[in-house]
Every structure is written in C-alpha cells, then in structure tokens.
Design a protein around this motif. Structure first.
Motif, PDB file in Angstrom:
ATOM      1  N   GLU A  53       0.833  -1.212   0.000  1.00  0.00           N
ATOM      2  CA  GLU A  53       0.000   0.000   0.000  1.00  0.00           C
ATOM      3  C   GLU A  53       0.869   1.265   0.000  1.00  0.00           C
ATOM      4  N   ARG A  54       1.925   1.253   0.789  1.00  0.00           N
ATOM      5  CA  ARG A  54       2.770   2.448   0.903  1.00  0.00           C
ATOM      6  C   ARG A  54       3.628   2.669  -0.348  1.00  0.00           C
ATOM      7  N   ILE A  55       4.200   1.597  -0.860  1.00  0.00           N
ATOM      8  CA  ILE A  55       5.090   1.726  -2.022  1.00  0.00           C
ATOM      9  C   ILE A  55       4.306   2.121  -3.268  1.00  0.00           C
ATOM     10  N   GLU A  56       3.118   1.576  -3.444  1.00  0.00           N
ATOM     11  CA  GLU A  56       2.360   1.815  -4.675  1.00  0.00           C
ATOM     12  C   GLU A  56       1.784   3.229  -4.764  1.00  0.00           C
ATOM     13  N   THR A  57       1.901   3.998  -3.693  1.00  0.00           N
ATOM     14  CA  THR A  57       1.476   5.408  -3.766  1.00  0.00           C
ATOM     15  C   THR A  57       2.535   6.283  -4.433  1.00  0.00           C
ATOM     16  N   LEU A  58       3.750   5.757  -4.583  1.00  0.00           N
ATOM     17  CA  LEU A  58       4.834   6.537  -5.187  1.00  0.00           C
ATOM     18  C   LEU A  58       4.584   6.688  -6.686  1.00  0.00           C
ATOM     19  N   PRO A  59       4.755   7.878  -7.238  1.00  0.00           N
ATOM     20  CA  PRO A  59       4.375   8.141  -8.636  1.00  0.00           C
ATOM     21  C   PRO A  59       5.219   7.404  -9.667  1.00  0.00           C
ATOM     22  N   TYR A  60       6.441   7.025  -9.305  1.00  0.00           N
ATOM     23  CA  TYR A  60       7.323   6.379 -10.274  1.00  0.00           C
ATOM     24  C   TYR A  60       7.236   4.850 -10.230  1.00  0.00           C
ATOM     25  N   VAL A  61       6.369   4.316  -9.375  1.00  0.00           N
ATOM     26  CA  VAL A  61       6.219   2.862  -9.252  1.00  0.00           C
ATOM     27  C   VAL A  61       5.075   2.384 -10.137  1.00  0.00           C
ATOM     28  N   LYS A  62       5.353   1.369 -10.957  1.00  0.00           N
ATOM     29  CA  LYS A  62       4.313   0.807 -11.807  1.00  0.00           C
ATOM     30  C   LYS A  62       3.515  -0.250 -11.057  1.00  0.00           C
ATOM     31  N   THR A  63       4.235  -1.186 -10.416  1.00  0.00           N
ATOM     32  CA  THR A  63       3.544  -2.226  -9.656  1.00  0.00           C
ATOM     33  C   THR A  63       4.501  -2.825  -8.637  1.00  0.00           C
ATOM     34  N   THR A  64       3.957  -3.576  -7.709  1.00  0.00           N
ATOM     35  CA  THR A  64       4.766  -4.309  -6.737  1.00  0.00           C
ATOM     36  C   THR A  64       4.300  -5.760  -6.724  1.00  0.00           C
ATOM     37  N   PHE A  65       5.144  -6.616  -6.215  1.00  0.00           N
ATOM     38  CA  PHE A  65       4.804  -8.040  -6.239  1.00  0.00           C
ATOM     39  C   PHE A  65       5.473  -8.734  -5.061  1.00  0.00           C
ATOM     40  N   SER A  66       4.741  -9.648  -4.453  1.00  0.00           N
ATOM     41  CA  SER A  66       5.278 -10.464  -3.365  1.00  0.00           C
ATOM     42  C   SER A  66       4.309 -11.614  -3.129  1.00  0.00           C
ATOM     43  N   LEU A  67       4.582 -12.404  -2.125  1.00  0.00           N
ATOM     44  CA  LEU A  67       3.690 -13.517  -1.777  1.00  0.00           C
ATOM     45  C   LEU A  67       2.294 -13.009  -1.434  1.00  0.00           C
ATOM     46  N   ALA A  68       2.213 -11.810  -0.890  1.00  0.00           N
ATOM     47  CA  ALA A  68       0.907 -11.260  -0.488  1.00  0.00           C
ATOM     48  C   ALA A  68       0.011 -10.967  -1.690  1.00  0.00           C
ATOM     49  N   LYS A  69       0.592 -10.768  -2.882  1.00  0.00           N
ATOM     50  CA  LYS A  69      -0.202 -10.454  -4.065  1.00  0.00           C
ATOM     51  C   LYS A  69      -0.282 -11.610  -5.061  1.00  0.00           C
ATOM     52  N   ALA A  70       0.585 -12.593  -4.904  1.00  0.00           N
ATOM     53  CA  ALA A  70       0.662 -13.679  -5.888  1.00  0.00           C
ATOM     54  C   ALA A  70      -0.616 -14.516  -5.889  1.00  0.00           C
TER      55      ALA A  70
END
Length: 750
Positions: A93-110
């Motif tokens: 939630e915190r990382i994806e608010t950054l404007p230069y981030v397209k997406t994030t991925f980890s076990l929590a989203k897989a």
C-alpha cells in the motif's frame, strides 16, 4: 621573437586585470560546480538515443513492463506467517502510492490458477486458512514462482518494486532509492535491497565520492612531488595555479552546460591536473636553465627565450594528447564522446593558461638562479650523474638495446590478440552495502536481473495451439537446465501446474479451441509481474532471472537461448525476441572493440602526421614512432599475463596512452633536432638533448605516474585497473624514451 616579446610585455602590463578576471571566472565556476554538479550513470549516457538496441529496450519496457526492479529480501521469523503477510500488504500500500512505481509483487499479491466450472479462476497463493503443510505442498508445485517469493528455509520474503519505463524516471532517479529505503525501514529493521536501480545509485554515489577524493589526493601528491622536482620552492605556487585554474574553469563549463559526471568523466580532474603540471614543469625547467646560462638578459627577454624554447614542444605534446582524447569521439558510446570532448577543451585551456600564469608568476619573482634549490632532495641521487651514465650506456650498448626492445615489441604485438574483451558488471561497483546486499540476495534468489523472451508466430496467428505448446515446453525444459538461468516462468509453468491438478484438462481428446480458451485466461493482472502473453495472444513470454555477470557470460547465455530456440521451434514459423537491459549490456563488448579500433587508428594516424610535420624527416619520424608503440604493446603483455580484460573503463586506454607516450619523445626530439650547442653526429646531439631535457622528462613522468596511481587507489576494481595500467604504461614510455629512442637514433639516424 620581437612579437612574442611584445605579447609578454602586454600580459605583464595587464597582469592585475588578468588576475582579477581569472579570479572572478574561478569564483563563478566554483559556484556553478557546487550548485549544479551531479552524477549520471543512466543508460542514456552509455547508449545513443537512436541506437536500435536501446530503442528496442525502451519499446520492450513500454509493452511488457520495465526491468528496472528493486528486489528487497526481508528476513522474518516465518515467511508464511499471517503477521508477516500482513506486513507485506502494508508495504504494498505504501510503495504503490509513489508516482514512479508501476507495480509491486510479493507472496501477499501472488495468485495461482484453479480450473473449475469449465473456466480458470485465480485464488490467492497465500491463504491464512490453509495449513502450513498445505501451503508448502502447494508452493512445491509452483517452485519456479514461489522460489522467487520466499527462500527455501522460509526465513526470508522477497518483495519486488517495478518502476515505470526508464525515460520517465531519469530525472527522479537520484531520489527514488532513498524514498524506497525510508518506507521499508519503517516496517523492517533489517533488510537487503538490490536490483538495477540500487546498483545505479551505488555507482553514482561512488563516482561522486571518488571524484572528490581523487581531486584532493592529486593536489596533495602533486604538491609533494613538486617540492622535490622544482628547482626552487618559489615555483610551487605558479605550478599549483597552473593546475587549479584550468580544472576549475572546465568544471564550471561542464556544469553550466548541464552535463553530469559519470564513471569515465570523473577521471578528468586528475588527468587534467597531471597534464597541466607537466607543462608547467617543462616551462619552469627551461626558464630556470636559461636563467643560469643567460645572466645578462632582462626578465622579459628571459621569459621570451624560455617561452620560445618551450612553446613548440609543449604545443606538439598538447596536440598529440589532444588527438588521443579526441579520438574517443569516434566511439559509439556517448560517455566516451563526452570524455573526449571535455578533456580536449581542458587541454586547450591548460595549454593557454599555463603560459599566461607562468608569465605573470615569473614577473612577480626575483630569483637567484644559481643558489636556488628544491625544498626537498634526495642527497644520494644525482640527476646529472644518472644522465651521464645513461648517455654512455645508450652509446656503448645501442645494438643490444635495440635487439632487446625489438624482441619485446614483437612479443607484445602477439599479446595484443590475447587480450580479452569483457566487462564484469560487479567490477564497476565498489565494496560496500550495495555489493554485499547483491551477493546475499543472489545466493538465495539465483539472480537479480530480469530477462524477457518473447516468442511469436510469423504469420500473426495465436500461439495457443497444441503444436506450439509442445515446442514451448521443450524450450522451457532447456532453459531450466541452463546453469546461468534461474527460475524461468512462462505459460508452461502454469500449464504444468494445472496438468498435475487437473489431468483431464490437457488430454489428447480435448479440442484445441478448448485449450486456447483455457490458457488465454492465465495472463491476468494479478500476476502481471510475469508477462505470459501479448494482448493479442500471438506472443508467449518467458521471464528469466540472471545474476550480475560478465558480458562474455551474458553473450554465452544469449547464444544458448538462441540455440535452444532454434532446436525447439520451426524457425520459419516462429520468431524469438530477447528483451531487457542484459541484451543492451552484452553489446558493450562490440562497442569496446569498435572504440579501440576506431579511436586508436585515428589517433595513431593523426599523431604520425603531427610527428612528421614536427620532425620534417620521414626516416626520423619512423624511428621516433617505434618507441611510442612499444609501451602500448607492453601494456598488452601485462593485460594478457595478468588476465585484465579490456572493459568499459580500460577501453579508452590505448588512444590516451599513445598521446601521453609521445609527450616526452617530442620534448627530447625537439632539442635533438634543433641543437645549437653541438652540430655533430646523432650521438652527440642526442647526448646534449638528454642533458638539457632529461630532468624535465623524469619530473613529468613522476608526476604522471603519481596521478594515475591515485586513480589506481579507486575502490572500483575496473577504475583501479585503468589507473594501474596507465601508471605502468607511462613509466614504460619513459624507459623507451631514454633507452630505446636514443639507441635507435644513434644507430640509424643519418
């Protein structure tokens, strides 16, 4: 002579105004440098914007996602614990608010696919309701994916941050890593962070730090050397100003024009300072010697005489060095082009300002030339006795010297072809946290670089058919067996998983349309980190993980992939496209070879013409040129024996060293060709020339070696090798100039 005297008188007349102007320019340049100096090690400075491979890389990022990915390895008590997964969700939630981030991925989203009611559904790979044993059993069936989410011992989680495409983040790059670290540190006290953006940040910080360190060390070393080398300590301020003013003005120009430092251009201050002090030492040496001999001359007349005698050789040494650096402009790499252009500008500034500063400095100075002594000296060492011995040695053993050096020359020519061309990406990084984190993550993950393979049909048909699936499966198996590739993920990975859970789904009796419709549902946003298909389903994607490795290893990986493709597919029906920064980086070898070929031969040809014009005799020019090639072939011997490859930093070494090697030669040959004191045999004239210029040759070589040894103290292995090789080559150039060159001229110059 009279015109030169008038120029000197004019400079002295307006010396206060010139000093004020230079002081203002230095102040403005210093302010500009402090305010605008920045470091840029991005792709754009290594590859031309219209380069096909660079454009293909940018297009790939737009269509399939950027491979500019942060990889965080997060040590935890239990990688599949509920609390630990909740922490991951918060981090998402915190990382994806950054404007230069397209997406994030980890076990929590897989997610993983489930076939039910004649369609594919996706469920969370982690489910708190499932037992730990059940989770581990599920993970084992998707090992190529889950191995990138948790470590085998379940003591670490992996978290991926995919940035937007390269062009959109370049301006913000310097702040990105810091912001991401700040967010991670709010939740995790211990973590490892790596990936291309982290390494880029480490390169940039290292460049800035070392550039400052090199500058300070160079000034200190030059000062100490000058106290030994200058005829009087009173020449010290003149010499240091000759160093400081050109470098200050050049950096003011660079920063004003919006250019940044990179791994190559950070060497400019050290190189330029050493060149400046070399010219200053030659001028001071001539001025002091003429002052001892011509006691009756006025100061202006003495200055005129010293400058007239130093101007021609200093001009030609600057010219040959200029040619060596300007030859870098022929390189296909923008970083080398900028290095060549700005160093050339600096050389011109140094040449002009050294004379202006020495004239003004000498005009303020009243010196007893005969009583003047260096501040420091080595009592047991007599420069005069050494030169006397040298002259006798090169006269007595000239044939032996020529034969010995020529044998080395021939062996060196053979060694040129034994030098490898290879850039180790790890050698571009100094030891520190970034490098330690890289090693730690790659041990657990198998790599930190992403490579995307796209296989498409030639006729634009959908690739989801039974025949294509068989060929894709064969290709995947070959990738799995390649030791340099880790965890390939493709539609085959998901298909194999579904086959084990629902065998009936892919039986031979199942229609092809059914298979197409089923597999088409696999590439959903939940797993977009692994791009399985293009939108029109004509292209299948393979996502691979690679370690940071040598360009030669990258070339081998790419060749293996191409061979595996050709043996798995009907190449008349399918195309392979390999995407990612690794593809662009692997081409550095070709660029380095092109840089060597174009730059060296251009520098060699122009330097030959300069020497010919300077010497006015083709025979003597050829004799003089041979000793200047020798240091370069000895350099090849060192590189082949010590297994030091030509890489992204050492690629520029031969044209630069060719220019440097000629500097001492020109000073020596100038006196040899224009000797007024002895009109006689080549042996007599060379001995006289060595007596007159030998001290300056030794002094400038010591200064050059000292400067390059400072570069060899770099924490970056690749830069360290560059400095060490340059120092060795400069020392060898002096040896050839005082042994091989005199022997050749005494023997063959008629």
């Amino acid at each position: 002579m009279k015109r030169l005297e008038n120029i000197i008188e004019t400079i002295i007349k307006f010396r206060i105004a010139i000093i004020i102007v230079l002081a203002i320019l230095m102040g403005v340049s210093g302010y500009q440098t402090l305010q605008k100096l920045r470091v840029d090690n991005s792709l754009s400075i290594w590859f031309l914007e219209d380069d096909p491979s660079y454009n293909a890389y940018i297009d790939f990022q737009e269509n399939f996602g950027s491979d500019e990915i942060f990889i965080a390895m997060l040590p935890v008590k239990n990688a599949i614990g509920e609390a630990e997964i909740q922490q991951l969700n918060t981090l998402h939630e915190r990382i994806e608010t950054l404007p230069y981030v397209k997406t994030t991925f980890s076990l929590a989203k897989a997610k993983y696919p489930i076939y039910a009611n004649n369609k594919i559904n996706f469920d969370d790979l982690y489910n708190e309701k499932r037992s730990e044993k059940g989770l581990k059993n599920l993970f084992s069936k998707l090992s190529n994916i889950t191995s990138q989410l948790v470590t085998k011992d379940y003591k670490n989680q992996f978290f991926y941050i995919q940035l937007n495409p390269t062009p959109t983040i370049e301006e913000k790059r310097k702040d990105i890593a810091g912001e991401i670290r700040t967010i991670i540190e709010k939740q995790y006290s211990n973590y490892y962070l790596t990936g291309p953006p982290v390494l880029n940040e480490a390169y940039s910080k290292g460049i800035y730090k070392e550039s400052l360190t090199f500058g300070i060390l160079t000034v200190l070393v030059i000062t100490i050397l000058l106290l030994f080398l200058l005829p009087s300590k009173r020449y010290l301020i003149i010499s240091l100003l000759s160093v400081a003013v050109p470098v200050s003005l050049l950096f003011g120009l660079i920063t004003s024009l919006g250019f940044a430092l990179n791994m190559i251009s950070m060497l400019i201050p050290t190189i330029l300072m050493v060149y400046s002090v070399s010219d200053a030492v030659h001028i001071i040496n001539i001025y002091h010697k003429e002052g001892i001999v011509n006691k009756s001359l006025s100061k202006v007349q003495l200055l005129t005489l010293a400058i007239r005698k130093s101007l021609t050789p200093c001009f030609y040494t600057t010219l040959t060095t200029f040619v060596g650096y300007f030859a870098l402009y022929l390189s296909p790499l923008p970083a080398f082009k900028n290095m060549g252009v700005f160093t050339c500008i600096g050389l011109v500034l140094s040449f002009i300002l050294v004379y202006v500063i020495t004239i003004i400095g000498f005009s303020f100075m009243n010196l007893n030339f005969e009583q003047a002594k260096p501040l420091f000296s080595i009592k047991k060492y007599s420069q005069h006795k050494f030169i006397e011995w040298l002259n006798g040695f090169t006269s007595k053993y000239k044939t032996t010297i020529i034969v010995s050096f020529t044998v080395v020359l021939l062996f060196g020519a053979y060694s040129i072809f034994q030098v490898k061309i290879d850039t180790n990406s790890r050698d571009l990084l100094a030891e520190g946290k970034a490098k330690q984190d890289l090693r730690t993550v790659e041990v657990e993950l198998g790599g930190s670089n992403r490579l995307q393979l796209n296989i498409s049909t030639v006729k634009g048909e959908k690739i989801l058919n039974k025949e294509a699936m068989k060929q894709l499966e064969d290709f995947q198996n070959k990738l799995d067996n390649n030791p340099l590739i880790a965890s390939p993920v493709s539609v085959i990975t998901i298909k194999s998983f579904l086959e084990k859970r629902t065998p009936v789904l892919f039986q031979s009796s199942v229609s092809e349309d059914r298979i197409k419709s089923t597999l088409a549902e696999l590439d959903v946003n939940g797993n977009s980190f692994f791009k399985l298909f293009s939108k029109d389903l004509t292209t299948a994607g393979f996502t691979l993980t690679l370690k940071e490795m040598r360009t030669s290893e990258l070339e081998q990986v790419l060749d293996d992939i191409k061979k595996d493709f050709e043996t798995s597919f009907e190449t008349s029906s399918y195309n392979l496209k390999i995407n990612g920064f690794a593809v662009v980086f692997a081409q550095l070898n070709n660029f380095i070879l092109e840089t060597q070929f174009k730059s060296f031969f251009a520098a060699f040809f122009v330097a030959f013409l300069c020497l010919w014009f300077f010497i006015k005799s083709l025979r003597t020019t050829l004799l003089v040129l041979i000793p200047n090639v020798l240091p370069l072939v000895i350099l090849a011997i060192f590189m082949s024996l010590l297994n030091i490859p030509l890489d992204v930093t050492t690629a520029m070494i031969t044209p630069i060293m060719l220019g440097i090697a000629m500097d001492d030669t020109i000073h020596l040959v100038h006196k040899y060709r224009r000797s007024k004191y002895i009109i006689g045999t080549p042996e007599q004239r060379m001995n006289n020339a060595m007596k007159y210029t030998g001290g300056a040759l030794l002094s400038t070589t010591i200064a050059l070696v000292g400067g390059f040894l400072i570069i060899s103290s770099s924490a970056v292995p690749s830069v360290r090798y560059f400095g060490l090789l340059c120092a060795v080559t400069v020392a060898i150039a002096l040896i050839t100039d005082i042994f091989y060159l005199p022997a050749l001229l005494k023997k063959f110059d008629k």
